[in-house]
Design an enzyme around this catalytic site. Structure first.
Site, PDB file in Angstrom:
ATOM      1  N   ARG A  34       0.840  -1.207   0.000  1.00 26.93           N
ATOM      2  CA  ARG A  34       0.000   0.000   0.000  1.00 26.93           C
ATOM      3  C   ARG A  34       0.873   1.254   0.000  1.00 26.93           C
ATOM      4  O   ARG A  34       0.656   2.181   0.773  1.00 26.93           O
ATOM      5  CB  ARG A  34      -0.918  -0.003   1.212  1.00 26.93           C
ATOM      6  CG  ARG A  34      -1.874  -1.180   1.188  1.00 26.93           C
ATOM      7  CD  ARG A  34      -2.800  -1.179   2.351  1.00 26.93           C
ATOM      8  NE  ARG A  34      -3.546  -2.444   2.366  1.00 26.93           N
ATOM      9  CZ  ARG A  34      -4.308  -2.826   3.342  1.00 26.93           C
ATOM     10  NH1 ARG A  34      -4.445  -2.063   4.400  1.00 26.93           N
ATOM     11  NH2 ARG A  34      -4.937  -3.973   3.289  1.00 26.93           N
ATOM     12  N   CYS A  35       1.840   1.251  -0.880  1.00 29.79           N
ATOM     13  CA  CYS A  35       2.857   2.298  -0.933  1.00 29.79           C
ATOM     14  C   CYS A  35       2.803   2.973  -2.298  1.00 29.79           C
ATOM     15  O   CYS A  35       2.347   2.384  -3.279  1.00 29.79           O
ATOM     16  CB  CYS A  35       4.223   1.629  -0.710  1.00 29.79           C
ATOM     17  SG  CYS A  35       5.663   2.677  -0.943  1.00 29.79           S
ATOM     18  N   GLY A  36       3.285   4.184  -2.365  1.00 24.94           N
ATOM     19  CA  GLY A  36       3.362   4.879  -3.646  1.00 24.94           C
ATOM     20  C   GLY A  36       4.287   4.199  -4.647  1.00 24.94           C
ATOM     21  O   GLY A  36       4.266   4.506  -5.834  1.00 24.94           O
ATOM     22  N   PHE A  37       5.089   3.255  -4.160  1.00 23.70           N
ATOM     23  CA  PHE A  37       6.007   2.517  -5.035  1.00 23.70           C
ATOM     24  C   PHE A  37       5.544   1.084  -5.296  1.00 23.70           C
ATOM     25  O   PHE A  37       6.265   0.314  -5.931  1.00 23.70           O
ATOM     26  CB  PHE A  37       7.412   2.498  -4.418  1.00 23.70           C
ATOM     27  CG  PHE A  37       8.027   3.863  -4.304  1.00 23.70           C
ATOM     28  CD1 PHE A  37       8.590   4.486  -5.406  1.00 23.70           C
ATOM     29  CD2 PHE A  37       8.016   4.540  -3.098  1.00 23.70           C
ATOM     30  CE1 PHE A  37       9.144   5.750  -5.309  1.00 23.70           C
ATOM     31  CE2 PHE A  37       8.569   5.813  -2.989  1.00 23.70           C
ATOM     32  CZ  PHE A  37       9.134   6.417  -4.100  1.00 23.70           C
ATOM     33  N   THR A  38       4.359   0.715  -4.843  1.00 21.13           N
ATOM     34  CA  THR A  38       3.881  -0.657  -5.001  1.00 21.13           C
ATOM     35  C   THR A  38       3.808  -1.068  -6.467  1.00 21.13           C
ATOM     36  O   THR A  38       3.976  -2.240  -6.792  1.00 21.13           O
ATOM     37  CB  THR A  38       2.525  -0.841  -4.297  1.00 21.13           C
ATOM     38  OG1 THR A  38       2.697  -0.511  -2.908  1.00 21.13           O
ATOM     39  CG2 THR A  38       2.017  -2.263  -4.400  1.00 21.13           C
TER      40      THR A  38
END
Length: 187
Positions: A34-38
């Site tokens: 659930r990350c901006g880099f997922t």
């Protein structure tokens, strides 16, 4: 010492000795769902698909230390990675990658190649850097610790850490380095 001196627990609960990967070019990455880099899961899987038959493997280590961006259970993580991103490279059970409870592998990795800054021109940097400075300035105090999700370490076939890529380096940015290690290994 090399990565082959460490072990970790695979998603199936089996302890895996990293010496199983001797002779391969390895990319070790701490992940979060659930990350901006997922989105990098998909790019990592593309790299894996392209090079796995040439002696390349990716080892994914989910971590919930960075703004609680991996709160799911190990089983949920495994299913989500498979369904949403087609991930079939090896995933390990959730671990800590920094501070007192860091898995020894990540303590070792982070001390082999220090933090060299974020790529400030990466689109997500506009959000990430102010967030870390405001909410987690302690992450930036030392030069070795893992700073965020999707920090990647490229390892040569002898288990030596060759390069560190921060979250602001997309997997495609690593392709030349991977190809170089693979070509050196085949000589």
């Amino acid at each position: 010492m090399s990565i082959f001196d460490f072990s970790a627990v695979a998603m199936n609960g089996k302890r895996t000795l990293l010496e199983e990967y001797k002779g391969k070019t390895v990319l070790i990455v701490n992940t979060a769902g659930r990350c901006g880099f997922t989105y990098q899961y998909k790019e990592l899987q593309s790299l894996y698909d392209r090079y796995k038959d040439k002696g390349f493997v990716i080892l994914g280590f989910p971590c919930n230390q960075f703004d609680h961006q991996e709160p799911d259970s190990n089983k949920q993580i495994e299913i989500s990675c498979m369904i949403n991103y087609g991930v079939n490279f090896p995933l390990f059970q959730k671990i800590d990658v920094r501070d007192d409870n860091a898995h020894p592998l990540f303590s070792y990795l982070s001390h082999q190649k220090p933090f060299d800054g974020f790529n400030e021109s990466h689109p997500v940097s506009k959000i990430l850097i102010p967030l870390i400075n405001e909410k987690h300035p302690e992450y930036l105090i030392d030069e070795h610790s893992i700073k965020w999700n999707f920090t990647k370490f490229l390892i040569d076939p002898n288990g030596k850490v060759v390069k560190r890529f921060e979250c602001t380096s997309d997997p495609i940015d690593m392709e030349q380095d991977i190809e170089k290690l693979l070509s050196e290994a085949s000589v």
